[in-house]
Design a protein around this motif. Structure first.
Motif, PDB file in Angstrom:
ATOM      1  N   UNK A  36      86.797  48.052  84.801  1.00 59.91           N
ATOM      2  CA  UNK A  36      86.161  49.017  85.686  1.00 59.91           C
ATOM      3  C   UNK A  36      85.385  48.313  86.803  1.00 59.91           C
ATOM      4  N   UNK A  37      84.645  47.274  86.433  1.00 65.82           N
ATOM      5  CA  UNK A  37      83.867  46.523  87.428  1.00 65.82           C
ATOM      6  C   UNK A  37      84.790  45.835  88.446  1.00 65.82           C
ATOM      7  N   UNK A  38      85.846  45.205  87.966  1.00 65.18           N
ATOM      8  CA  UNK A  38      86.796  44.503  88.833  1.00 65.18           C
ATOM      9  C   UNK A  38      87.490  45.495  89.782  1.00 65.18           C
ATOM     10  N   UNK A  39      87.848  46.660  89.251  1.00 67.35           N
ATOM     11  CA  UNK A  39      88.501  47.692  90.056  1.00 67.35           C
ATOM     12  C   UNK A  39      87.562  48.196  91.146  1.00 67.35           C
ATOM     13  N   UNK A  40      86.300  48.421  90.789  1.00 68.76           N
ATOM     14  CA  UNK A  40      85.312  48.895  91.770  1.00 68.76           C
ATOM     15  C   UNK A  40      85.109  47.859  92.878  1.00 68.76           C
ATOM     16  N   UNK A  41      85.104  46.587  92.509  1.00 65.84           N
ATOM     17  CA  UNK A  41      84.860  45.513  93.487  1.00 65.84           C
ATOM     18  C   UNK A  41      86.058  45.256  94.395  1.00 65.84           C
TER      19      UNK A  41
END
Length: 119
Positions: free
Chosen positions: A83-88
């Motif tokens: 989720x964090x990687x996708x948001x970034x």
């Protein structure tokens, strides 16, 4: 109001814009290369998708573009890290278009049957 998140190079994003234009449904296009989703927008899309996908982890998985050349950078991460990687990296990793109707409805990719019920 309907929001369409995508890039100008995405064929599916252009098709989504055409779909709403042809039906005279007002929408706002957000080019992810210029302005990515805010944390609140991203969260509301993930939450709306979780209602149809079954869980938040499955919603995040549905949002990932598996055909992206950058897919390998996210494919083997834990769910919490995805989720964090996708948001970034929204412009590179999100499946397009992401269409949002208010805070409760969202789709990923071409979903014309769902969009037909939106006004």
């Amino acid at each position: 109001m309907i929001q369409i998140f995508g890039t100008n190079k995405s064929f599916d994003t252009k098709s989504a814009q055409r779909f709403f234009k042809e039906r005279r449904i007002a929408f706002q296009f957000v080019d992810l290369k210029e302005k990515e989703m805010s944390e609140g927008e991203f969260d509301s899309v993930a939450s709306a998708l979780a209602r149809t996908e079954g869980s938040r982890a499955e919603a995040i998985e549905a949002m990932i573009d598996t055909k992206s050349k950058d897919y390998a950078s996210i494919a083997y991460l834990d769910d919490s890290e995805k989720e964090e990687k996708l948001f970034e990296n929204q412009a590179k990793l999100l499946k397009q278009p992401i269409c949002r109707n208010g805070k409760t409805d969202a789709t990923v990719g071409m979903a014309q049957k769902t969009w037909e019920g939106w006004k």
